[in-house]
Design an enzyme around this catalytic site. Structure first.
Site, short mmCIF file in Angstrom:
data_model
loop_
_atom_site.label_atom_id
_atom_site.label_comp_id
_atom_site.label_asym_id
_atom_site.label_seq_id
_atom_site.Cartn_x
_atom_site.Cartn_y
_atom_site.Cartn_z
N TYR A 33 0.88 4.46 -17.56
CA TYR A 33 1.19 5.85 -17.21
C TYR A 33 1.03 6.74 -18.44
O TYR A 33 1.60 6.47 -19.50
CB TYR A 33 2.61 5.95 -16.66
CG TYR A 33 2.74 5.42 -15.25
CD1 TYR A 33 1.62 5.20 -14.44
CD2 TYR A 33 3.99 5.15 -14.72
CE1 TYR A 33 1.76 4.73 -13.15
CE2 TYR A 33 4.13 4.68 -13.42
CZ TYR A 33 3.02 4.47 -12.63
OH TYR A 33 3.15 4.00 -11.34
N LYS A 219 4.24 -1.29 -1.77
CA LYS A 219 2.79 -1.34 -1.92
C LYS A 219 2.25 -2.47 -1.07
O LYS A 219 2.86 -3.56 -1.01
CB LYS A 219 2.41 -1.56 -3.39
CG LYS A 219 2.91 -0.46 -4.30
CD LYS A 219 2.23 0.87 -4.01
CE LYS A 219 2.71 1.96 -4.95
NZ LYS A 219 1.96 3.22 -4.73
N ASP A 247 2.18 1.59 1.38
CA ASP A 247 1.18 2.37 0.64
C ASP A 247 0.03 1.45 0.24
O ASP A 247 0.22 0.50 -0.50
CB ASP A 247 1.86 2.94 -0.62
CG ASP A 247 0.94 3.86 -1.42
OD1 ASP A 247 -0.25 3.97 -1.08
OD2 ASP A 247 1.43 4.47 -2.39
N ASN A 249 -2.89 2.56 -1.17
CA ASN A 249 -3.64 3.10 -2.32
C ASN A 249 -5.15 3.02 -2.14
O ASN A 249 -5.87 2.67 -3.08
CB ASN A 249 -3.20 2.40 -3.61
CG ASN A 249 -1.77 2.76 -3.98
OD1 ASN A 249 -0.83 2.10 -3.53
ND2 ASN A 249 -1.59 3.81 -4.75
N GLU A 273 0.51 4.98 3.83
CA GLU A 273 0.06 5.98 2.85
C GLU A 273 -1.29 5.56 2.28
O GLU A 273 -1.51 4.38 1.99
CB GLU A 273 1.11 6.05 1.74
CG GLU A 273 0.79 7.01 0.63
CD GLU A 273 2.00 7.18 -0.31
OE1 GLU A 273 3.16 7.01 0.16
OE2 GLU A 273 1.78 7.46 -1.50
N GLU A 300 -1.74 12.39 -2.81
CA GLU A 300 -1.73 12.32 -4.28
C GLU A 300 -3.13 12.40 -4.87
O GLU A 300 -3.28 12.79 -6.03
CB GLU A 300 -1.00 11.07 -4.76
CG GLU A 300 -1.74 9.78 -4.52
CD GLU A 300 -0.92 8.54 -4.86
OE1 GLU A 300 -0.04 8.19 -4.05
OE2 GLU A 300 -1.14 7.94 -5.93
N ASP A 323 1.04 16.82 -4.88
CA ASP A 323 1.20 16.27 -6.22
C ASP A 323 1.13 17.45 -7.18
O ASP A 323 0.27 18.34 -7.03
CB ASP A 323 0.06 15.27 -6.49
CG ASP A 323 0.15 14.65 -7.87
OD1 ASP A 323 0.54 13.48 -7.97
OD2 ASP A 323 -0.17 15.35 -8.87
N HIS A 350 4.41 13.43 -3.62
CA HIS A 350 4.14 12.27 -4.45
C HIS A 350 4.77 12.48 -5.82
O HIS A 350 4.68 13.57 -6.39
CB HIS A 350 2.62 12.10 -4.63
CG HIS A 350 2.25 11.06 -5.64
ND1 HIS A 350 1.68 11.38 -6.86
CD2 HIS A 350 2.40 9.72 -5.62
CE1 HIS A 350 1.47 10.27 -7.53
NE2 HIS A 350 1.89 9.24 -6.82
#
Lengths: 432, 432
Positions: A33, A219, A247, A249, A273, A300, A323, A350
């Site tokens: 991150y 996830k 989610d 992704n 998601e 997002e 987002d 998000h």
């Protein structure tokens, strides 16, 4: 002397989150991150902070983009900038040469958004208000003037936006008091990272319920057998009442998304998601139709208001996930909030990453006070990572975000963290 | 020793086209046609050239992106790269951290495309073939293996793509001979830039007809009165038979596009190009429905195959305008050509700028030989600027592109031009 923007500092800041697989999902197995971090400094010593969230490699590209666009900000008179950040947004996003690199998407659009957000931070600091309150105190006319309607009028005109905002003026004060007293609902993704083992998943699910969350998120999309096992563990841990969103992704194509999710139906997933490419409006519509009553959520990676407009026009989403750092800043998110309100679709922002919770809470709270007027079926994502690096970190308690009180957009990272995690020269990275 | 990629050089090259308003349109009043230029060098001295077209400011951001992605190319074994550029494309586009900055759009996606195209150039040089011929000599199975179908299967499966390609194998040799003999149709945008005066417009329109063009294009969207006058001049100059396309370069919202174009109907415009945001699939569908039989064209800013898929699924376009430098390189354009063929929509590539004609002609010619099998209602855009800077410039004669014969993708810029126009230190810019 007129106060102007003296400088724009841009930093590459990265947190080594991949070392513990915090944030791991089907498409991002090892994220670090990170942020392209922006500080505007005025000739009178005031500051505006902004950041563009990233996940590691490539942050240097985002930094380069901010530095290029910053030339349009340095030297600008501060009073004009903070009175009308929308004018700056239009200049940054509409630059006739840089626009080719988007338009209104990706690296350059996020860079524009980071600078625009920093101006809003500066504006809110000068006003002595948290951003949500600054926005909530604008008149409907002032809000509408902050939005570029060029590509939106087939779904939302200026007149319709004004009507929405005027209708929401009723009981605005009462909602503000309620917000200050009780905060805004949160949901948590902390239990559900793909890299966590079953024991940790079960423990964190139970803790989430104990902490007051009514919605958690897992996830999915790595392996179907794993997902079935993990959903069973999570459902067992939280009981039948707590909602479990999942989610993917973007790991799937449309037929895969439909097939895979049918196998998870028995565990009553609340929403799926990012079932597929965030660009695939028609694909999301097909997934939603095939999987109802499972809801479809995305946002997002949805790169601008034109895409959100179409997701709403096509009936492709049940949940709009704004987002704070993906689109062209606060101004474009105002447009997206109004579009969602027009179509009656709830916004569940998000967040997570680094700073996303801090920033986006202001937009959701503004939405509650002045746009949608409700928190029903709405919640801001919450992940309990990296908040310690912020001067004004989010405060989450009993499954709710408490309303920020410090002036600004809560984007400021503490100086020690900026030094320690600057990339590649900071001590946290130099030793690698 | 295995031959590997020794280095990737990336240059910022800008041509001061804005000084004469060449290339001026409603959204780009003063473009400086530019490129992030890429040279791969191998340990055995071979080269692969690529470029990402830009319009001036911001080219440095694209250069930064190419340099970041280049780390994934340096040191790679050349034989593997050229045997399977699709594997590299997937690594560059799918990088789990850099992906956040797109995904599959904007600065990072174009950078990936530039590197992928440079690998194809290297591959074609090694094979001693122009790229169109290299591609045309691949088997249907080899072509399909070069495409990422993850997000496309709801519109086009591997099996369908194979069927299309096998059907097009019939008469492939005859079409190749025809192409070598007669070339591929061109259309010209040279007369129609918004910054040109009426006399120049009329003169260039007449010259275009004399030169053999059956389709010309005018920029519109600045002022309606000007557009009506210019369309009248152009129609008068070319007569009733020559097709006149118009191009709004995204200046309008959906209702504006419909209203404005109704005022130009009397001049029989062939297509309206980029009537609104390139992201607005549903908007293009609405414009097309309202304006038929005027055709709708778009593509130069359509950022990936998922967007083209939806434009086709929604019946939003009559003309698919691929661009050699917008998407993730040759591989993604193969997908787009196959999607267009599946939906029976003609491809008229976007070109002009700098190098776009040189690159994209290979894709259109491959399409003729091996995919769609026809040039009916198809033409490659042609603008007669800046070709003198290329080692193997396009050859256009009698309104047709002649098939390139030199090995490679025709992307190489002559060394003297790279030096003269390098930004900001080249002599053409240092004097500014």
């Amino acid at each position: 002397m007129t106060e102007t923007i003296l400088s724009v500092d841009t930093l590459d800041v990265r947190f080594p989150t991949s070392r513990h697989r915090d944030g791991s999902d089907a498409m991002n197995p090892f994220p670090d991150y990170s942020a392209a971090y922006v500080v505007l400094r005025t000739t009178e010593g005031a500051e505006g902070h902004g950041l563009i969230f990233t996940v590691g490699r490539g942050t240097e590209i985002e930094v380069a983009a901010v530095r290029s666009l910053a030339e349009m900000v340095v030297g600008q008179p501060v009073a004009e900038l903070v009175a009308d950040p929308g004018a700056l947004a239009r200049r940054l996003i509409g630059d006739s040469q840089i626009r080719w690199l988007g338009p209104e998407k990706g690296v350059v659009h996020m860079a524009a958004g980071g600078l625009v957000n920093a101006v809003w931070d500066l504006a809110a600091r000068r006003a002595g208000k948290p951003l949500w309150k600054l926005l909530a105190d604008l008149t409907p006319e002032q809000i509408v003037a902050q939005i570029d309607f060029r590509y939106l009028r087939d779904a939302l005109t200026e007149v319709e936006a004004l009507e929405l905002l005027r209708a929401a003026s009723i009981n605005r004060d009462a909602r503000e008091q309620l917000l200050r007293r009780e905060g805004y609902p949160a949901y948590t993704t902390t239990p559900g990272w793909l890299g966590y083992d079953d024991e940790k998943l079960a423990r964190l699910c139970k803790e989430a319920v104990e902490d007051g969350y009514e919605l958690i998120k897992l996830k999915v999309g790595g392996s179907l057998a794993d997902d079935v096992r993990r959903m069973a563990i999570a459902r067992e841990a939280v009981g039948p009442k707590t909602r479990i969103a999942v989610d993917a992704n973007q790991i799937w194509g449309v037929p895969d998304a439909i097939g895979w999710m049918r196998e998870l139906r028995e565990f009553d997933p609340y929403w799926i998601e990012e079932p597929t490419s965030p660009d695939d409006v028609l694909g999301h519509a097909a997934v939603r139709k095939a999987l109802a009553p499972i809801k479809v959520a995305t946002g997002e990676h949805v790169h601008n208001a034109v895409m959100f407009k179409q997701l709403l026009q096509a009936g492709a989403v049940d949940v709009v996930q704004i987002d704070a750092c993906r689109v062209g800043g606060v101004n474009e998110n105002l447009a997206i909030l109004l579009l969602a309100a027009k179509f009656g679709v709830p916004v569940c922002p998000h967040a997570g990453g680094v700073g996303l919770c801090e920033l986006v809470q202001h937009l959701a709270m503004f939405d509650f006070v002045a746009v949608s007027g409700t928190t029903e079926n709405r919640a801001i994502e919450y992940v309990d990572h990296l908040h310690e690096h912020f001067v004004h970190p989010v405060r989450v308690s009993g499954g709710r975000y408490l309303a920020p009180t410090a002036p600004g957009m809560s984007a400021q990272i503490v100086a020690e963290s900026l030094t320690a995690y600057s990339f590649p020269e900071g001590p946290e990275w130099a030793a690698e």
